[in-house]
Scaffold this motif. Structure first.
Motif, PDB file in Angstrom:
ATOM      1  N   LYS A 289       0.887  -1.172   0.000  1.00 42.70           N
ATOM      2  CA  LYS A 289       0.000   0.000   0.000  1.00 42.70           C
ATOM      3  C   LYS A 289       0.915   1.209   0.000  1.00 42.70           C
ATOM      4  O   LYS A 289       1.389   1.656   1.051  1.00 42.70           O
ATOM      5  CB  LYS A 289      -0.911  -0.009   1.223  1.00 42.70           C
ATOM      6  N   ILE A 290       1.189   1.740  -1.193  1.00 46.50           N
ATOM      7  CA  ILE A 290       2.192   2.782  -1.367  1.00 46.50           C
ATOM      8  C   ILE A 290       1.531   4.159  -1.340  1.00 46.50           C
ATOM      9  O   ILE A 290       0.770   4.511  -2.251  1.00 46.50           O
ATOM     10  CB  ILE A 290       2.970   2.585  -2.687  1.00 46.50           C
ATOM     11  N   HIS A 291       1.822   4.913  -0.296  1.00 44.96           N
ATOM     12  CA  HIS A 291       1.319   6.287  -0.162  1.00 44.96           C
ATOM     13  C   HIS A 291       2.326   7.192  -0.872  1.00 44.96           C
ATOM     14  O   HIS A 291       3.352   7.563  -0.296  1.00 44.96           O
ATOM     15  CB  HIS A 291       1.186   6.661   1.314  1.00 44.96           C
ATOM     16  N   THR A 292       2.026   7.574  -2.090  1.00 43.49           N
ATOM     17  CA  THR A 292       3.024   8.292  -2.900  1.00 43.49           C
ATOM     18  C   THR A 292       3.246   9.711  -2.427  1.00 43.49           C
ATOM     19  O   THR A 292       4.297  10.298  -2.680  1.00 43.49           O
ATOM     20  CB  THR A 292       2.607   8.321  -4.381  1.00 43.49           C
ATOM     21  N   MET A 293       2.261  10.301  -1.752  1.00 43.75           N
ATOM     22  CA  MET A 293       2.294  11.699  -1.315  1.00 43.75           C
ATOM     23  C   MET A 293       2.419  12.658  -2.501  1.00 43.75           C
ATOM     24  O   MET A 293       2.969  13.759  -2.374  1.00 43.75           O
ATOM     25  CB  MET A 293       3.417  11.946  -0.296  1.00 43.75           C
ATOM     26  N   ASP A 294       1.907  12.252  -3.662  1.00 41.36           N
ATOM     27  CA  ASP A 294       1.834  13.170  -4.791  1.00 41.36           C
ATOM     28  C   ASP A 294       0.636  14.103  -4.598  1.00 41.36           C
ATOM     29  O   ASP A 294      -0.067  14.031  -3.578  1.00 41.36           O
ATOM     30  CB  ASP A 294       1.767  12.420  -6.124  1.00 41.36           C
ATOM     31  N   ASP A 295       0.395  14.990  -5.547  1.00 39.99           N
ATOM     32  CA  ASP A 295      -0.672  15.987  -5.388  1.00 39.99           C
ATOM     33  C   ASP A 295      -2.056  15.356  -5.263  1.00 39.99           C
ATOM     34  O   ASP A 295      -2.961  15.944  -4.671  1.00 39.99           O
ATOM     35  CB  ASP A 295      -0.661  16.957  -6.574  1.00 39.99           C
ATOM     36  N   GLN A 296      -2.220  14.174  -5.846  1.00 40.63           N
ATOM     37  CA  GLN A 296      -3.529  13.508  -5.814  1.00 40.63           C
ATOM     38  C   GLN A 296      -3.645  12.500  -4.670  1.00 40.63           C
ATOM     39  O   GLN A 296      -4.649  11.792  -4.562  1.00 40.63           O
ATOM     40  CB  GLN A 296      -3.776  12.778  -7.148  1.00 40.63           C
ATOM     41  N   ASN A 297      -2.601  12.382  -3.844  1.00 40.63           N
ATOM     42  CA  ASN A 297      -2.585  11.388  -2.768  1.00 40.63           C
ATOM     43  C   ASN A 297      -2.794   9.975  -3.305  1.00 40.63           C
ATOM     44  O   ASN A 297      -3.498   9.149  -2.722  1.00 40.63           O
ATOM     45  CB  ASN A 297      -3.648  11.677  -1.705  1.00 40.63           C
ATOM     46  N   THR A 298      -2.164   9.706  -4.432  1.00 41.81           N
ATOM     47  CA  THR A 298      -2.307   8.403  -5.071  1.00 41.81           C
ATOM     48  C   THR A 298      -1.780   7.292  -4.172  1.00 41.81           C
ATOM     49  O   THR A 298      -0.719   7.424  -3.556  1.00 41.81           O
ATOM     50  CB  THR A 298      -1.524   8.378  -6.402  1.00 41.81           C
ATOM     51  N   ILE A 299      -2.526   6.216  -4.101  1.00 39.21           N
ATOM     52  CA  ILE A 299      -2.071   5.004  -3.404  1.00 39.21           C
ATOM     53  C   ILE A 299      -1.916   3.908  -4.444  1.00 39.21           C
ATOM     54  O   ILE A 299      -2.847   3.598  -5.191  1.00 39.21           O
ATOM     55  CB  ILE A 299      -3.050   4.586  -2.302  1.00 39.21           C
ATOM     56  N   ALA A 300      -0.716   3.344  -4.521  1.00 37.51           N
ATOM     57  CA  ALA A 300      -0.395   2.328  -5.512  1.00 37.51           C
ATOM     58  C   ALA A 300      -0.054   1.019  -4.826  1.00 37.51           C
ATOM     59  O   ALA A 300       0.039   0.938  -3.589  1.00 37.51           O
ATOM     60  CB  ALA A 300       0.765   2.803  -6.394  1.00 37.51           C
ATOM     61  N   GLN A 301       0.141  -0.022  -5.646  1.00 35.35           N
ATOM     62  CA  GLN A 301       0.455  -1.350  -5.109  1.00 35.35           C
ATOM     63  C   GLN A 301       1.897  -1.766  -5.344  1.00 35.35           C
ATOM     64  O   GLN A 301       2.428  -2.612  -4.627  1.00 35.35           O
ATOM     65  CB  GLN A 301      -0.468  -2.393  -5.742  1.00 35.35           C
ATOM     66  N   ALA A 302       2.530  -1.177  -6.355  1.00 38.91           N
ATOM     67  CA  ALA A 302       3.877  -1.620  -6.714  1.00 38.91           C
ATOM     68  C   ALA A 302       4.706  -0.443  -7.211  1.00 38.91           C
ATOM     69  O   ALA A 302       4.173   0.567  -7.691  1.00 38.91           O
ATOM     70  CB  ALA A 302       3.818  -2.710  -7.781  1.00 38.91           C
ATOM     71  N   ILE A 303       6.026  -0.607  -7.091  1.00 39.56           N
ATOM     72  CA  ILE A 303       6.954   0.437  -7.515  1.00 39.56           C
ATOM     73  C   ILE A 303       8.155  -0.217  -8.185  1.00 39.56           C
ATOM     74  O   ILE A 303       8.683  -1.225  -7.697  1.00 39.56           O
ATOM     75  CB  ILE A 303       7.379   1.312  -6.317  1.00 39.56           C
ATOM     76  N   ALA A 304       8.584   0.348  -9.310  1.00 39.40           N
ATOM     77  CA  ALA A 304       9.771  -0.112 -10.029  1.00 39.40           C
ATOM     78  C   ALA A 304      10.876   0.916  -9.852  1.00 39.40           C
ATOM     79  O   ALA A 304      10.640   2.128  -9.999  1.00 39.40           O
ATOM     80  CB  ALA A 304       9.458  -0.304 -11.511  1.00 39.40           C
ATOM     81  N   ILE A 305      12.095   0.423  -9.578  1.00 33.51           N
ATOM     82  CA  ILE A 305      13.224   1.299  -9.226  1.00 33.51           C
ATOM     83  C   ILE A 305      14.444   0.920 -10.045  1.00 33.51           C
ATOM     84  O   ILE A 305      14.766  -0.268 -10.181  1.00 33.51           O
ATOM     85  CB  ILE A 305      13.537   1.162  -7.720  1.00 33.51           C
ATOM     86  N   LYS A 306      15.122   1.911 -10.579  1.00 32.84           N
ATOM     87  CA  LYS A 306      16.375   1.675 -11.302  1.00 32.84           C
ATOM     88  C   LYS A 306      17.328   2.834 -11.048  1.00 32.84           C
ATOM     89  O   LYS A 306      16.924   4.003 -11.071  1.00 32.84           O
ATOM     90  CB  LYS A 306      16.135   1.532 -12.812  1.00 32.84           C
ATOM     91  N   ASP A 307      18.604   2.503 -10.803  1.00 28.24           N
ATOM     92  CA  ASP A 307      19.648   3.500 -10.559  1.00 28.24           C
ATOM     93  C   ASP A 307      19.246   4.494  -9.469  1.00 28.24           C
ATOM     94  O   ASP A 307      19.537   5.688  -9.541  1.00 28.24           O
ATOM     95  CB  ASP A 307      19.991   4.250 -11.856  1.00 28.24           C
ATOM     96  N   GLY A 308      18.542   3.989  -8.460  1.00 35.56           N
ATOM     97  CA  GLY A 308      18.170   4.814  -7.320  1.00 35.56           C
ATOM     98  C   GLY A 308      16.983   5.723  -7.537  1.00 35.56           C
ATOM     99  O   GLY A 308      16.627   6.491  -6.652  1.00 35.56           O
ATOM    100  N   LYS A 309      16.344   5.632  -8.708  1.00 34.78           N
ATOM    101  CA  LYS A 309      15.214   6.499  -9.036  1.00 34.78           C
ATOM    102  C   LYS A 309      13.933   5.695  -9.200  1.00 34.78           C
ATOM    103  O   LYS A 309      13.957   4.512  -9.571  1.00 34.78           O
ATOM    104  CB  LYS A 309      15.484   7.274 -10.328  1.00 34.78           C
ATOM    105  N   VAL A 310      12.816   6.355  -8.971  1.00 32.06           N
ATOM    106  CA  VAL A 310      11.515   5.745  -9.220  1.00 32.06           C
ATOM    107  C   VAL A 310      11.276   5.735 -10.731  1.00 32.06           C
ATOM    108  O   VAL A 310      11.323   6.785 -11.384  1.00 32.06           O
ATOM    109  CB  VAL A 310      10.392   6.521  -8.512  1.00 32.06           C
ATOM    110  N   VAL A 311      11.037   4.551 -11.268  1.00 29.36           N
ATOM    111  CA  VAL A 311      10.708   4.432 -12.690  1.00 29.36           C
ATOM    112  C   VAL A 311       9.205   4.555 -12.899  1.00 29.36           C
ATOM    113  O   VAL A 311       8.730   5.263 -13.780  1.00 29.36           O
ATOM    114  CB  VAL A 311      11.223   3.093 -13.257  1.00 29.36           C
TER     115      VAL A 311
END
Length: 543
Positions: free
Chosen positions: A31-53
């Protein structure tokens, strides 16, 4: 047979192509609380070279990316790494090496702890930190008679929890040349009825002794800092705004960063002494790995607990005392000019309503020339209700510590009276006037636990649930506001919103997976980090 093998290989290749570009890490089933402007909650995150893809639904991310590592978060809450927007790493390191006086319930207990420390540690001066006389059932600051009896010859220097008062024995007063005739602007040597020093030094009188004390060895300070870093990671805190660095402490932190020992994100505020000012003039901003330095810290007044915060009207429980302005208005203007010259942010400690008004006038003047200055009022603890509109117009950025409200509630009304409480610890009002808040703890004055910060901000109670009805509950923050103050707004307050504070494409993959379900309402529920990541690399794990 060859056709069958070719067909299978083609299928594998097509699946691989469907997966798209490979990444280093995918965290899913969360349950990923992104804290973006829309308060989006996501299920998964992809990461490469230390950055959010990318963040998104499980199926989308799992089907789209091939990863070197997959982590099943088991439905746990994930947030951007928490920032403590006002902490004191160096003070906490020194506290760890001193006699620990936090939570002492009486002068007798304090003396016992100091004696035990003296038996274990052979130091030329005994230094302790963390006492608070309000926990002793006493309204008044202590005197040093008992300390003199136990330690007639060896200097003893004991700092109050807020660092704005110190209790010393006569041996220390004699060694460092402080007596009944000593006078210092913005500070005070308190006296007993007979005119002799009581052993209490306030605010600008503290350096008369403090600056002459032998410091702990750098090796011991460095080890303490690394221990603190691990504690912070264990709570999911990945960034600290270090609220005041001497030249020595700046160099020590920088060396630990350069040698990759300190990986915690640090936003450093320099005290505007000559060596630091010369550095800023010569080098401008410093961005070195995880260390960013582009601000000055000024201490405007003292603290409410020791009656050193500067008030417009006298203290309700000390009618002859208005508190202390520890940095003169002339010096504040001089530091303002230095900040303007170097492009540095100016962050001013302001507790009392008088100091807050002086600072607001200063920031208002500067805002005419640079609307996006983001100059900060650290604490903004007591603001005259009549000055709230000035805060809104000035563009001042409040940096507050919600646990102060529930710690101080035992005596806040005694210090201020009912009328002034309307502008005290007024975080909701400050937010509505300023639009954003940076939230921290002021550790080691308070604990570093971010979940206690959230509890104090949302419920206006301490860990034990007191006061039962909450303290000034009309000034409670919403859960969202509190979380933003510890993530994206803290990043904005330190000019790092493009890289930190939310889990969005292109930003640093700095995040915390919580051990237990996140909860802010009701009774306090302890929580910790299950895993903490900085730029996609694990820096803490419970496993």
């Amino acid at each position: 047979m060859k056709k069958v093998l070719f067909f299978c290989l083609a299928i594998l290749l097509s699946v691989s192509c469907m997966k798209g570009k490979s990444v280093d890490l995918v965290i899913h089933n969360a349950k990923i609380h992104t804290m973006d402007d829309q308060n989006t909650i996501a299920q998964a995150i992809a990461i490469k070279d230390g950055k959010v893809v990318e963040v998104g639904p499980d199926r989308q991310i799992m089907n789209k990316y091939a990863a070197d590592e997959f982590i099943d978060a088991q439905g746990k809450d994930i947030f951007p790494g928490f920032a403590d927007a006002h902490g004191h790493l160096m003070s906490l390191a020194r506290m760890k090496l001193s006699a620990d006086l936090t939570g002492t319930g009486s002068m007798d207990e304090l003396l016992v702890r100091v004696e035990k420390y003296a038996q274990k540690k052979e130091r030329p001066v005994i230094v302790g930190r963390g006492w608070d006389q309000s926990l002793w059932g006493s309204k008044e600051l202590p005197t040093n008679e008992e300390l003199n009896k136990r330690f007639p010859d060896k200097p003893v220097v004991l700092y109050r929890i807020d660092g704005h008062a110190v209790l010393v024995n006569d041996a220390a007063l004699k060694k460092y040349g402080v007596n009944e005739t000593t006078h210092v602007e913005g500070g005070e040597v308190l006296k007993k009825a007979d005119g002799k020093p009581s052993g209490i030094l306030l605010d600008n009188a503290i350096p008369l002794i403090g600056e002459k004390l032998p410091d702990f060895p750098d090796a011991e300070l460095s080890q303490a800092l690394l221990e603190i870093q691990n504690e912070l990671f264990g709570y999911g805190i990945t960034d600290v705004h270090e609220a005041g660095l001497t030249p020595h402490d700046f160099k020590l932190l920088r060396k630990l960063v350069q040698t990759n020992k300190l990986t915690l994100g640090i936003y450093g505020m320099l005290y505007p002494v000559k060596e630091n000012a010369d550095f800023a003039k010569k080098h401008g901003f410093l961005k070195e790995k995880n260390l960013l330095v582009r601000s000055f810290k000024v201490i405007g007044d003292g603290a409410l607990g020791s009656r050193g915060a500067l008030l417009k009207q006298a203290y309700s429980d000390d009618v002859h005392n208005h508190g202390l302005l520890t940095t003169s208005l002339a010096d504040m203007k001089r530091y303002s000019a230095l900040a303007e010259l170097t492009g540095y942010q100016l962050n001013i400690h302001a507790i009392g309503d008088s100091t807050n008004r002086l600072v607001l006038d200063l920031i208002t003047e500067y805002a005419k020339r640079n609307p996006d200055h983001r100059w900060r009022i650290e604490h903004a603890q007591v603001v005259d209700v009549a000055d709230f509109d000035l805060l809104a117009a000035s563009g001042a950025f409040p940096s507050v510590q919600p646990t102060h409200a529930v710690s101080d509630q035992r005596w806040a009304e005694a210090r201020l009276g009912k009328d002034r409480l309307k502008g005290a610890y007024a975080y909701n009002s400050l937010l509505h006037k300023a639009g954003m808040l940076a939230i921290g703890t002021d550790f080691p004055v308070e604990g570093m636990n971010p979940f206690l910060t959230i509890h104090a901000a949302v419920n206006r109670k301490n860990a034990e649930g007191n006061p039962i009805e909450g303290f000034l509950v009309e000034e409670a923050l919403t859960e969202e506001a509190c979380l933003r103050g510890m993530t994206i707004w803290a990043a904005f307050a330190s000019f790092q919103e493009e890289t930190k504070g939310s889990l969005e494409k292109g930003k640093d993959a700095t995040l915390v997976i919580l051990d237990r379900p996140f909860r802010s309402k009701g009774t306090y529920q302890p929580n910790f980090s299950f895993m903490t990541f900085i730029k996609g690399k694990s820096v803490f794990s419970m496993e």
